[in-house]
Design a protein around this motif. Structure first.
Motif, PDB file in Angstrom:
ATOM      1  N   GLY A  29       1.099  -1.027   0.108  1.00 58.90           N
ATOM      2  CA  GLY A  29      -0.311   0.101  -0.260  1.00 58.90           C
ATOM      3  C   GLY A  29       0.805   1.273  -0.118  1.00 58.90           C
ATOM      4  N   ASP A  30       0.503   1.993   0.673  1.00 59.99           N
ATOM      5  CA  ASP A  30       1.257   3.641   1.421  1.00 59.99           C
ATOM      6  C   ASP A  30       2.677   3.276   1.342  1.00 59.99           C
ATOM      7  OD1 ASP A  30      -0.737   4.936   0.029  1.00 59.99           O
ATOM      8  OD2 ASP A  30      -1.621   5.335   2.335  1.00 59.99           O
ATOM      9  N   GLU A  31       2.725   2.043   1.876  1.00 61.36           N
ATOM     10  CA  GLU A  31       4.618   1.450   2.501  1.00 61.36           C
ATOM     11  C   GLU A  31       5.341   1.205   1.449  1.00 61.36           C
ATOM     12  OE1 GLU A  31       5.079   2.481   5.861  1.00 61.36           O
ATOM     13  OE2 GLU A  31       3.326   2.906   5.864  1.00 61.36           O
ATOM     14  N   ALA A  32       4.441   1.158   0.180  1.00 59.17           N
ATOM     15  CA  ALA A  32       5.762   1.014  -0.557  1.00 59.17           C
ATOM     16  C   ALA A  32       5.624   2.109  -1.549  1.00 59.17           C
ATOM     17  CB  ALA A  32       4.606  -0.317  -2.103  1.00 59.17           C
ATOM     18  N   ARG A  33       7.329   2.262  -2.228  1.00 63.57           N
ATOM     19  CA  ARG A  33       7.487   3.591  -2.613  1.00 63.57           C
ATOM     20  C   ARG A  33       8.434   3.024  -4.279  1.00 63.57           C
ATOM     21  NH1 ARG A  33       6.906   7.135   1.511  1.00 63.57           N
ATOM     22  NH2 ARG A  33       7.143   5.846   3.606  1.00 63.57           N
ATOM     23  N   ALA A  34       8.268   4.205  -4.859  1.00 60.81           N
ATOM     24  CA  ALA A  34       8.759   3.681  -6.142  1.00 60.81           C
ATOM     25  C   ALA A  34      10.188   5.186  -6.004  1.00 60.81           C
ATOM     26  CB  ALA A  34       8.303   4.663  -6.872  1.00 60.81           C
ATOM     27  N   ALA A  35      10.960   4.606  -6.690  1.00 56.72           N
ATOM     28  CA  ALA A  35      12.659   5.712  -6.148  1.00 56.72           C
ATOM     29  C   ALA A  35      11.941   7.433  -6.632  1.00 56.72           C
ATOM     30  CB  ALA A  35      13.892   5.747  -7.772  1.00 56.72           C
ATOM     31  N   THR A  36      13.057   8.135  -5.881  1.00 59.78           N
ATOM     32  CA  THR A  36      12.859   9.173  -5.275  1.00 59.78           C
ATOM     33  C   THR A  36      12.933  10.081  -6.482  1.00 59.78           C
ATOM     34  OG1 THR A  36      13.640   9.051  -3.141  1.00 59.78           O
ATOM     35  CG2 THR A  36      13.390  11.155  -4.104  1.00 59.78           C
ATOM     36  N   ALA A  37      11.643  10.894  -6.587  1.00 59.70           N
ATOM     37  CA  ALA A  37      11.790  11.667  -7.799  1.00 59.70           C
ATOM     38  C   ALA A  37      10.549  12.812  -7.664  1.00 59.70           C
ATOM     39  CB  ALA A  37      11.377  10.908  -9.642  1.00 59.70           C
ATOM     40  N   LEU A  46      13.159  16.735 -11.298  1.00 62.47           N
ATOM     41  CA  LEU A  46      14.588  16.495 -10.297  1.00 62.47           C
ATOM     42  C   LEU A  46      14.675  14.963 -10.343  1.00 62.47           C
ATOM     43  CD1 LEU A  46      14.319  18.913  -8.077  1.00 62.47           C
ATOM     44  CD2 LEU A  46      15.804  19.030  -9.497  1.00 62.47           C
ATOM     45  N   ASP A  47      15.587  14.274 -11.262  1.00 64.69           N
ATOM     46  CA  ASP A  47      15.918  12.707 -11.416  1.00 64.69           C
ATOM     47  C   ASP A  47      15.061  11.931 -12.474  1.00 64.69           C
ATOM     48  OD1 ASP A  47      18.142  12.534  -9.768  1.00 64.69           O
ATOM     49  OD2 ASP A  47      16.867  12.286  -7.934  1.00 64.69           O
ATOM     50  N   GLY A  60      -1.836  11.919 -10.984  1.00 68.10           N
ATOM     51  CA  GLY A  60      -2.853  12.782 -11.697  1.00 68.10           C
ATOM     52  C   GLY A  60      -2.306  13.848 -12.215  1.00 68.10           C
ATOM     53  N   GLN A  61      -0.377  13.405 -12.595  1.00 62.92           N
ATOM     54  CA  GLN A  61       0.507  14.567 -13.399  1.00 62.92           C
ATOM     55  C   GLN A  61       0.554  14.108 -14.598  1.00 62.92           C
ATOM     56  OE1 GLN A  61       0.794  17.761 -12.871  1.00 62.92           O
ATOM     57  NE2 GLN A  61       0.886  17.587 -10.232  1.00 62.92           N
ATOM     58  N   ASN A  62       0.822  15.223 -15.710  1.00 57.29           N
ATOM     59  CA  ASN A  62       1.044  14.910 -17.305  1.00 57.29           C
ATOM     60  C   ASN A  62       2.673  15.495 -17.297  1.00 57.29           C
ATOM     61  OD1 ASN A  62       2.123  14.943 -19.225  1.00 57.29           O
ATOM     62  ND2 ASN A  62      -0.587  15.645 -20.105  1.00 57.29           N
ATOM     63  N   LEU A  63       3.208  14.937 -17.391  1.00 62.93           N
ATOM     64  CA  LEU A  63       5.249  15.067 -18.196  1.00 62.93           C
ATOM     65  C   LEU A  63       4.772  16.144 -19.488  1.00 62.93           C
ATOM     66  CD1 LEU A  63       6.676  12.269 -17.175  1.00 62.93           C
ATOM     67  CD2 LEU A  63       6.422  13.774 -15.526  1.00 62.93           C
ATOM     68  N   GLY A  64       4.259  16.128 -19.697  1.00 60.90           N
ATOM     69  CA  GLY A  64       4.104  16.904 -21.485  1.00 60.90           C
ATOM     70  C   GLY A  64       4.715  18.093 -20.669  1.00 60.90           C
ATOM     71  N   GLN A  65       4.460  18.905 -20.180  1.00 60.37           N
ATOM     72  CA  GLN A  65       5.002  20.825 -19.555  1.00 60.37           C
ATOM     73  C   GLN A  65       6.425  20.420 -19.309  1.00 60.37           C
ATOM     74  OE1 GLN A  65       3.404  23.367 -20.867  1.00 60.37           O
ATOM     75  NE2 GLN A  65       1.177  21.751 -21.177  1.00 60.37           N
ATOM     76  N   VAL A  66       7.096  19.258 -18.587  1.00 57.27           N
ATOM     77  CA  VAL A  66       8.093  19.232 -17.863  1.00 57.27           C
ATOM     78  C   VAL A  66       9.231  20.398 -19.410  1.00 57.27           C
ATOM     79  CG1 VAL A  66      10.474  17.779 -17.799  1.00 57.27           C
ATOM     80  CG2 VAL A  66       7.753  17.685 -17.127  1.00 57.27           C
ATOM     81  N   ARG A  67       9.859  21.137 -19.012  1.00 53.61           N
ATOM     82  CA  ARG A  67      11.076  21.796 -19.309  1.00 53.61           C
ATOM     83  C   ARG A  67      12.291  21.463 -19.571  1.00 53.61           C
ATOM     84  NH1 ARG A  67       7.557  21.184 -22.295  1.00 53.61           N
ATOM     85  NH2 ARG A  67       6.242  22.968 -22.973  1.00 53.61           N
ATOM     86  N   GLN A  68      12.594  21.072 -18.308  1.00 52.83           N
ATOM     87  CA  GLN A  68      13.765  20.344 -17.807  1.00 52.83           C
ATOM     88  C   GLN A  68      14.424  19.817 -16.826  1.00 52.83           C
ATOM     89  OE1 GLN A  68      16.992  23.162 -18.533  1.00 52.83           O
ATOM     90  NE2 GLN A  68      17.677  20.781 -17.624  1.00 52.83           N
ATOM     91  N   VAL A  69      14.912  17.988 -17.426  1.00 55.53           N
ATOM     92  CA  VAL A  69      15.266  17.104 -16.222  1.00 55.53           C
ATOM     93  C   VAL A  69      16.622  17.573 -16.265  1.00 55.53           C
ATOM     94  CG1 VAL A  69      15.000  14.721 -16.125  1.00 55.53           C
ATOM     95  CG2 VAL A  69      13.439  15.465 -17.500  1.00 55.53           C
ATOM     96  N   LEU A  70      16.794  17.417 -14.555  1.00 53.91           N
ATOM     97  CA  LEU A  70      17.788  17.530 -13.883  1.00 53.91           C
ATOM     98  C   LEU A  70      18.478  16.425 -13.139  1.00 53.91           C
ATOM     99  CD1 LEU A  70      18.253  21.452 -12.436  1.00 53.91           C
ATOM    100  CD2 LEU A  70      19.352  19.924 -13.953  1.00 53.91           C
TER     101      LEU A  70
END
Length: 417
Positions: A29-37, A46-47, A60-70
């Motif tokens: 459940g909420d204790e399962a975690r993907a790699a931090t981003a 970021l990441d 509920g997010q769309n990555l289509g507006q991302v302009r920079q990936v660090l």
């Protein structure tokens, strides 16, 4: 500035693939975690982590507006697939600053482990700091050079509590800073114990997909918005007085030290004193000193009441059982005749004075004591007297503490708070 935590776990995630350990088995459940981003204002990522597009969709997010990936930490594995539409990931050199098209300013912060930290300043001056796993800020580009504290800090709180202590010492983290634990892996205790440890450090953890408003809270006691759940709960209040009980070699001292590891300038009060010629005792004392943070100071004394009355940094009292031994020595309470002739009254007065000092202190205090009431009945009257008086002292101090723990086989069990 709006921050969405697409993942909050260690680079391998939680649970780790094919890992049979207990922590991974219970990470559901909420204790399962993907790699931090982290997604900042929908435009700065970021990441880049595996499955980032799915993580964004779940939040509920769309990555289509991302302009920079660090990128913050080194990626030593195979080349990672970049989802369609995302720009090529980059890493900012330490100390360099760039202004994004979307308006945020990003400064790269050097760290003492492989990787790069990032300080992000929003349109209205709100500021966050993000550090890679296992890292603390280091060098002249670190938070020591900042002019104001951060609104939000995201870092490996449980893996590097000393890094949080350094941020506090530099004034980069204040009581108003929202400290979020990320990079949580299978070496972190599961369930409520993680919450308790983070609360003691002045931090919190949130599930993947949580949205945070960086800057002044929208209302008293509210630090941000959790996706789909309305206002997120405020951080639990810091326990100002904690008593840690346990048997021999239970891990009680280590647990007490852990409760203050994220705070600078702790005063470690050792009540055991010195024992001339006792090499084994000297080795024990040396071991304790070596594992304490370098910023902590040590005082070897049983005169606890004045310390509790003073203003100052947090106190770690280790331990009340040795303090009681000293108090009984002073009252000559081991001798039956002296005990009946006034030693009992004198000792009880000393114990009451200590409990009252714990009640009225304004310092953060973590006290350690032995739990001896469940063991073998001592063979002598003096031994039984000590056992009984320690039980009374523990109960009196526990009554004045917001938080009481019993450590059994290295496992802290909450008794109060």
């Amino acid at each position: 500035m709006e921050l969405t935590l697409l993942g909050t776990g260690a680079p391998e995630g939680l649970p780790r693939p094919d890992c049979p350990c207990a922590a991974c088995a219970t990470a559901l459940g909420d204790e399962a975690r993907a790699a931090t981003a982290l997604l900042v204002d929908g435009s700065l990522l970021l990441d880049l982590t595996p499955g980032i597009a799915f993580a964004a969709a779940r939040a509920g997010q769309n990555l289509g507006q991302v302009r920079q990936v660090l990128l913050s930490h080194p990626h030593d594995g195979p080349a990672m697939e970049i989802p369609a539409g995302l720009p090529q990931p980059a890493r900012v050199p330490d100390g360099r600053e760039l202004t994004l098209i979307s308006g945020q300013r990003v400064r790269a912060v050097a760290t003492d482990a492989p990787g790069t930290g990032y300080e992000v300043t929003g349109h209205d001056g709100e500021r966050l700091l993000y550090l890679p796993p296992g890292a603390a800020a280091a060098g002249t580009s670190g938070p020591e050079a900042t002019a104001a504290p951060y609104d939000t800090v995201l870092m490996d709180v449980l893996g590097r509590p000393d890094a949080l202590a350094r941020l506090r010492e530099a004034g980069a983290v204040t009581p108003d800073t929202d400290v979020l634990a990320v990079h949580l892996g299978h070496d972190v205790p599961a369930g409520r114990e993680t919450v308790r440890r983070l609360t003691a450090a002045g931090a919190r953890a949130v599930p993947d997909g949580t949205r945070i408003t960086v800057g002044p809270p929208p209302a008293p006691g509210v630090r941000g918005l959790a996706a789909g759940t309305g206002p997120a709960p405020a951080r639990p209040p810091l326990p100002r007085r904690t008593l840690v009980l346990g048997g021999a070699r239970s891990g009680k001292s280590l647990e007490a030290e852990r409760r203050l590891a994220a705070w600078p300038e702790v005063l470690y009060v050792a009540t055991g004193g010195t024992r001339d010629g006792d090499r084994e005792w000297a080795a024990r004392v040396s071991l304790h000193r070596e594992r304490r943070p370098a910023s902590w100071r040590t005082a070897e004394t049983c005169d606890l009441v004045p310390l509790l009355a003073e203003e100052g940094p947090p106190l770690l009292l280790d331990c009340l059982s040795l303090w009681l031994t000293d108090a009984m020595d002073r009252a000559d309470a081991w001798d039956d005749a002296a005990w009946a002739g006034g030693g009992e009254r004198e000792l009880r007065e000393r114990c009451a004075e200590l409990a009252d000092a714990v009640r009225t202190t304004r310092r953060t205090v973590v006290a350690v004591s032995n739990e001896v009431g469940s063991g073998i009945v001592p063979a002598t009257a003096a031994g039984r007297r000590y056992r009984d008086e320690l039980g009374r002292l523990n109960a009196a101090v526990a009554a004045e503490c917001e938080h009481v723990l019993l450590v059994v086989a290295g496992q802290p069990l909450p008794l109060k708070g």
